[in-house]
Design a protein around this motif. Structure first.
Motif, PDB file in Angstrom:
ATOM      1  N   ILE A   1      74.785  48.078   3.595  1.00  0.00           N
ATOM      2  CA  ILE A   1      76.197  47.759   3.381  1.00  0.00           C
ATOM      3  C   ILE A   1      76.439  46.360   3.940  1.00  0.00           C
ATOM      4  CG2 ILE A   1      78.581  48.412   3.793  1.00  0.00           C
ATOM      5  CD1 ILE A   1      76.996  50.401   2.103  1.00  0.00           C
ATOM      6  N   VAL A   2      76.778  45.424   3.053  1.00  0.00           N
ATOM      7  CA  VAL A   2      76.919  44.030   3.480  1.00  0.00           C
ATOM      8  C   VAL A   2      78.371  43.599   3.605  1.00  0.00           C
ATOM      9  CG1 VAL A   2      74.688  43.347   2.540  1.00  0.00           C
ATOM     10  CG2 VAL A   2      76.730  43.245   1.085  1.00  0.00           C
ATOM     11  N   GLY A   3      79.283  44.469   3.258  1.00  0.00           N
ATOM     12  CA  GLY A   3      80.694  44.128   3.383  1.00  0.00           C
ATOM     13  C   GLY A   3      81.572  45.313   3.050  1.00  0.00           C
ATOM     14  N   ARG A   4      82.803  45.261   3.521  1.00  0.00           N
ATOM     15  CA  ARG A   4      83.770  46.317   3.239  1.00  0.00           C
ATOM     16  C   ARG A   4      85.120  45.678   2.921  1.00  0.00           C
ATOM     17  NH1 ARG A   4      81.931  51.385   4.848  1.00  0.00           N
ATOM     18  NH2 ARG A   4      80.090  51.343   6.209  1.00  0.00           N
ATOM     19  N   SER A   5      85.913  46.366   2.129  1.00  0.00           N
ATOM     20  CA  SER A   5      87.258  45.897   1.810  1.00  0.00           C
ATOM     21  C   SER A   5      88.179  47.093   1.686  1.00  0.00           C
ATOM     22  CB  SER A   5      87.263  45.096   0.505  1.00  0.00           C
ATOM     23  OG  SER A   5      88.587  44.732   0.156  1.00  0.00           O
ATOM     24  N   ASN A   6      89.418  46.907   2.125  1.00  0.00           N
ATOM     25  CA  ASN A   6      90.388  48.001   2.040  1.00  0.00           C
ATOM     26  C   ASN A   6      91.359  47.845   0.886  1.00  0.00           C
ATOM     27  OD1 ASN A   6      91.865  45.872   3.006  1.00  0.00           O
ATOM     28  ND2 ASN A   6      92.844  46.991   4.677  1.00  0.00           N
ATOM     29  N   THR A   7      91.080  46.874  -0.027  1.00  0.00           N
ATOM     30  CA  THR A   7      91.911  46.701  -1.211  1.00  0.00           C
ATOM     31  C   THR A   7      91.028  46.473  -2.430  1.00  0.00           C
ATOM     32  OG1 THR A   7      92.125  44.285  -1.097  1.00  0.00           O
ATOM     33  CG2 THR A   7      93.689  45.590   0.210  1.00  0.00           C
ATOM     34  N   ILE A   8      91.575  46.760  -3.603  1.00  0.00           N
ATOM     35  CA  ILE A   8      90.838  46.541  -4.847  1.00  0.00           C
ATOM     36  C   ILE A   8      90.574  45.049  -5.062  1.00  0.00           C
ATOM     37  CG2 ILE A   8      91.012  46.645  -7.365  1.00  0.00           C
ATOM     38  CD1 ILE A   8      90.295  49.292  -6.284  1.00  0.00           C
ATOM     39  N   LEU A   9      91.584  44.222  -4.847  1.00  0.00           N
ATOM     40  CA  LEU A   9      91.402  42.792  -5.084  1.00  0.00           C
ATOM     41  C   LEU A   9      90.453  42.174  -4.061  1.00  0.00           C
ATOM     42  CD1 LEU A   9      94.933  41.547  -6.209  1.00  0.00           C
ATOM     43  CD2 LEU A   9      93.023  42.451  -7.540  1.00  0.00           C
ATOM     44  N   GLY A  10      90.475  42.659  -2.838  1.00  0.00           N
ATOM     45  CA  GLY A  10      89.502  42.198  -1.847  1.00  0.00           C
ATOM     46  C   GLY A  10      88.092  42.572  -2.259  1.00  0.00           C
ATOM     47  N   HIS A  11      87.953  43.757  -2.834  1.00  0.00           N
ATOM     48  CA  HIS A  11      86.658  44.222  -3.336  1.00  0.00           C
ATOM     49  C   HIS A  11      86.173  43.326  -4.471  1.00  0.00           C
ATOM     50  CE1 HIS A  11      84.134  47.631  -2.376  1.00  0.00           C
ATOM     51  NE2 HIS A  11      83.860  47.832  -3.637  1.00  0.00           N
ATOM     52  N   LEU A  12      87.080  43.010  -5.386  1.00  0.00           N
ATOM     53  CA  LEU A  12      86.735  42.135  -6.505  1.00  0.00           C
ATOM     54  C   LEU A  12      86.254  40.781  -6.008  1.00  0.00           C
ATOM     55  CD1 LEU A  12      86.730  41.317  -9.514  1.00  0.00           C
ATOM     56  CD2 LEU A  12      89.178  40.788  -9.272  1.00  0.00           C
ATOM     57  N   MET A  13      86.945  40.209  -5.044  1.00  0.00           N
ATOM     58  CA  MET A  13      86.556  38.895  -4.521  1.00  0.00           C
ATOM     59  C   MET A  13      85.179  38.958  -3.855  1.00  0.00           C
ATOM     60  SD  MET A  13      88.904  36.822  -5.398  1.00  0.00           S
ATOM     61  CE  MET A  13      89.099  37.837  -6.871  1.00  0.00           C
ATOM     62  N   ALA A  14      84.916  40.038  -3.119  1.00  0.00           N
ATOM     63  CA  ALA A  14      83.617  40.175  -2.457  1.00  0.00           C
ATOM     64  C   ALA A  14      82.484  40.286  -3.475  1.00  0.00           C
ATOM     65  CB  ALA A  14      83.632  41.397  -1.531  1.00  0.00           C
ATOM     66  N   ILE A  15      82.715  41.032  -4.545  1.00  0.00           N
ATOM     67  CA  ILE A  15      81.682  41.174  -5.581  1.00  0.00           C
ATOM     68  C   ILE A  15      81.454  39.839  -6.280  1.00  0.00           C
ATOM     69  CG2 ILE A  15      81.075  42.328  -7.733  1.00  0.00           C
ATOM     70  CD1 ILE A  15      82.779  44.712  -6.767  1.00  0.00           C
ATOM     71  N   LYS A  16      82.524  39.136  -6.625  1.00  0.00           N
ATOM     72  CA  LYS A  16      82.394  37.852  -7.296  1.00  0.00           C
ATOM     73  C   LYS A  16      81.703  36.812  -6.413  1.00  0.00           C
ATOM     74  CE  LYS A  16      85.735  36.307  -9.891  1.00  0.00           C
ATOM     75  NZ  LYS A  16      87.067  35.903 -10.409  1.00  0.00           N
ATOM     76  N   SER A  17      81.789  36.975  -5.111  1.00  0.00           N
ATOM     77  CA  SER A  17      81.153  36.025  -4.193  1.00  0.00           C
ATOM     78  C   SER A  17      79.649  36.208  -4.114  1.00  0.00           C
ATOM     79  CB  SER A  17      81.763  36.152  -2.792  1.00  0.00           C
ATOM     80  OG  SER A  17      83.135  35.818  -2.813  1.00  0.00           O
ATOM     81  N   GLY A  18      79.118  37.281  -4.723  1.00  0.00           N
ATOM     82  CA  GLY A  18      77.678  37.484  -4.749  1.00  0.00           C
ATOM     83  C   GLY A  18      77.125  38.256  -3.581  1.00  0.00           C
ATOM     84  N   PHE A  19      78.000  38.914  -2.809  1.00  0.00           N
ATOM     85  CA  PHE A  19      77.533  39.663  -1.643  1.00  0.00           C
ATOM     86  C   PHE A  19      76.650  40.839  -2.039  1.00  0.00           C
ATOM     87  CE2 PHE A  19      81.531  38.420   0.993  1.00  0.00           C
ATOM     88  CZ  PHE A  19      81.048  37.130   1.055  1.00  0.00           C
ATOM     89  N   GLY A  20      77.046  41.551  -3.106  1.00  0.00           N
ATOM     90  CA  GLY A  20      76.295  42.741  -3.482  1.00  0.00           C
ATOM     91  C   GLY A  20      76.968  43.467  -4.614  1.00  0.00           C
ATOM     92  N   ILE A  21      76.582  44.734  -4.798  1.00  0.00           N
ATOM     93  CA  ILE A  21      77.103  45.586  -5.860  1.00  0.00           C
ATOM     94  C   ILE A  21      78.281  46.395  -5.316  1.00  0.00           C
ATOM     95  CG2 ILE A  21      76.581  47.551  -7.363  1.00  0.00           C
ATOM     96  CD1 ILE A  21      73.669  46.578  -7.405  1.00  0.00           C
ATOM     97  N   GLY A  22      79.320  46.514  -6.128  1.00  0.00           N
ATOM     98  CA  GLY A  22      80.476  47.306  -5.729  1.00  0.00           C
ATOM     99  C   GLY A  22      81.106  47.988  -6.916  1.00  0.00           C
ATOM    100  N   MET A  23      81.970  48.949  -6.644  1.00  0.00           N
ATOM    101  CA  MET A  23      82.640  49.730  -7.678  1.00  0.00           C
ATOM    102  C   MET A  23      84.038  49.164  -7.945  1.00  0.00           C
ATOM    103  SD  MET A  23      80.305  51.961  -8.327  1.00  0.00           S
ATOM    104  CE  MET A  23      81.208  53.106  -9.378  1.00  0.00           C
ATOM    105  N   LEU A  24      84.395  49.107  -9.240  1.00  0.00           N
ATOM    106  CA  LEU A  24      85.712  48.627  -9.643  1.00  0.00           C
ATOM    107  C   LEU A  24      86.216  49.450 -10.826  1.00  0.00           C
ATOM    108  CD1 LEU A  24      85.182  44.745  -9.687  1.00  0.00           C
ATOM    109  CD2 LEU A  24      86.644  46.003  -8.088  1.00  0.00           C
ATOM    110  N   PRO A  25      87.535  49.558 -10.981  1.00  0.00           N
ATOM    111  CA  PRO A  25      88.058  50.094 -12.243  1.00  0.00           C
ATOM    112  C   PRO A  25      87.586  49.207 -13.391  1.00  0.00           C
ATOM    113  CG  PRO A  25      89.792  49.973 -10.573  1.00  0.00           C
ATOM    114  CD  PRO A  25      88.616  49.225 -10.028  1.00  0.00           C
ATOM    115  N   VAL A  26      87.223  49.809 -14.523  1.00  0.00           N
ATOM    116  CA  VAL A  26      86.650  49.013 -15.609  1.00  0.00           C
ATOM    117  C   VAL A  26      87.646  48.021 -16.192  1.00  0.00           C
ATOM    118  CG1 VAL A  26      84.844  50.652 -16.247  1.00  0.00           C
ATOM    119  CG2 VAL A  26      87.132  50.887 -17.243  1.00  0.00           C
ATOM    120  N   HIS A  27      88.942  48.322 -16.111  1.00  0.00           N
ATOM    121  CA  HIS A  27      89.911  47.371 -16.663  1.00  0.00           C
ATOM    122  C   HIS A  27      90.036  46.125 -15.790  1.00  0.00           C
ATOM    123  CE1 HIS A  27      92.711  49.396 -13.811  1.00  0.00           C
ATOM    124  NE2 HIS A  27      93.365  48.250 -13.830  1.00  0.00           N
ATOM    125  N   ILE A  28      89.482  46.181 -14.581  1.00  0.00           N
ATOM    126  CA  ILE A  28      89.430  45.001 -13.712  1.00  0.00           C
ATOM    127  C   ILE A  28      88.070  44.325 -13.816  1.00  0.00           C
ATOM    128  CG2 ILE A  28      89.455  44.230 -11.297  1.00  0.00           C
ATOM    129  CD1 ILE A  28      91.546  46.332 -10.725  1.00  0.00           C
TER     130      ILE A  28
END
Length: 303
Positions: free
Chosen positions: A214-241
């Protein structure tokens, strides 16, 4: 006679235990909350809270008055709902509450079309992690994920919506794509934190890849999106996002067990008001155009 509006501040502090939390709930400054509580106590001639550096705790007098304040709040909300029944014009404000994960990339274009259809109406969109209380009149309509648990509300299912796994294209170039779900144990994952850690997608990812780093955590969907886009690792998102993001590759397809439901909710007293009826009917009719996106049919894994 006290200022009835001060009861909102009193209840917000009583429920949260702090002026800072009450300020966030009411959308005002913390100093405003403190000032209104002080004014209410002065007007009543008694103390309601024990104040310390740990927060505000109701004392005996405050506890006794809290239930009466709740009853007053409910009566005011009922009064406003009754008044709304006499409003036959499709104009004015409609307060809609939802979470950022539903609003992002989905509600914006729909609300734009709604405003064009009903130019005299204004939708106030409230993005909140907590559930605004429709019984207390905190919102007119709620758009929520998951099957409603309050059977007293008027509910209409909008659509099913999927979740999938994503990584940045730079991450995929370095680490490759997992060929099967057990391969996730050898990848770097981004996990959810706080209340988001309890959602089904978060629990599922932990169960299928318990040994992953686990290389990072986020308590919001948009924070999760930013972390994934930054190349940290794999994460789960709603497909419409996740699907519309050109810099992301889908590495886990939507799974039936991760399908969610979006619902419209309103108070029974408001179901026949023209504004609420217009919003319910518009959303139900127009969400259909987004079904392919919400079900993950607009792209393929690793695209």
């Amino acid at each position: 006679m006290i200022d009835w509006n001060d009861l909102r501040y009193f209840l917000a502090v009583a429920r949260d235990g702090s002026t800072s939390g009450a300020a966030r709930a009411l959308g005002v400054n913390q100093s405003t909350v403190s000032r209104r509580i002080a004014a209410l106590e002065e007007e009543l001639g008694l103390s309601l809270f024990e104040k310390s550096r740990y927060g505000y705790r109701l004392i005996e007098s405050g506890n006794e008055l809290k239930e009466r304040a709740i009853a007053t709040e409910a009566a005011v909300a009922a009064f406003c709902r009754a008044a709304a029944l006499h409003d036959e014009a499709l104009q004015g404000v409609l307060r809609v509450t939802t979470a950022e994960g539903i609003a992002y990339g989905l509600l914006s274009p729909l609300l734009d079309e709604f405003h064009q259809l009903y130019p005299r109406m204004r939708v106030d969109l409230m993005l909140e992690d907590r559930f605004a209380d429709l019984h207390q009149g905190q919102a007119d309509v709620a758009v929520r994920a998951g099957r409603p648990s309050d059977s007293s509300l008027i509910c209409r299912k909008l659509t099913d919506a999927g979740w999938a796994g994503y990584a940045s294209r730079s991450y995929v170039a370095r680490k490759g794509l997992p060929q099967a779900l057990p391969d996730l144990n050898g990848h770097r994952l981004i996990a959810f934190d706080g209340a988001m850690a309890r959602i089904e997608a978060a629990r599922w990812l932990h169960n299928v890849a318990p040994e992953a780093e686990i290389v990072g955590r986020s308590n919001t969907i948009l924070g999760h999106l930013m972390a994934i886009k930054s190349g940290f690792g794999i994460g789960m998102l709603p497909v419409h996002i996740g699907d519309p993001e050109p810099d992301l590759a889908r590495v886990i397809d939507p799974l039936p067990e991760l399908m969610n439901e979006f619902w419209l909710l309103t108070h029974p007293d408001l179901k026949e008001t023209p504004k609420v009826r217009a919003f319910f009917d518009f959303m139900s009719a127009n969400i259909k155009r987004y079904h392919d996106l919400l079900h993950g049919r607009t792209r393929v894994t690793g695209a």
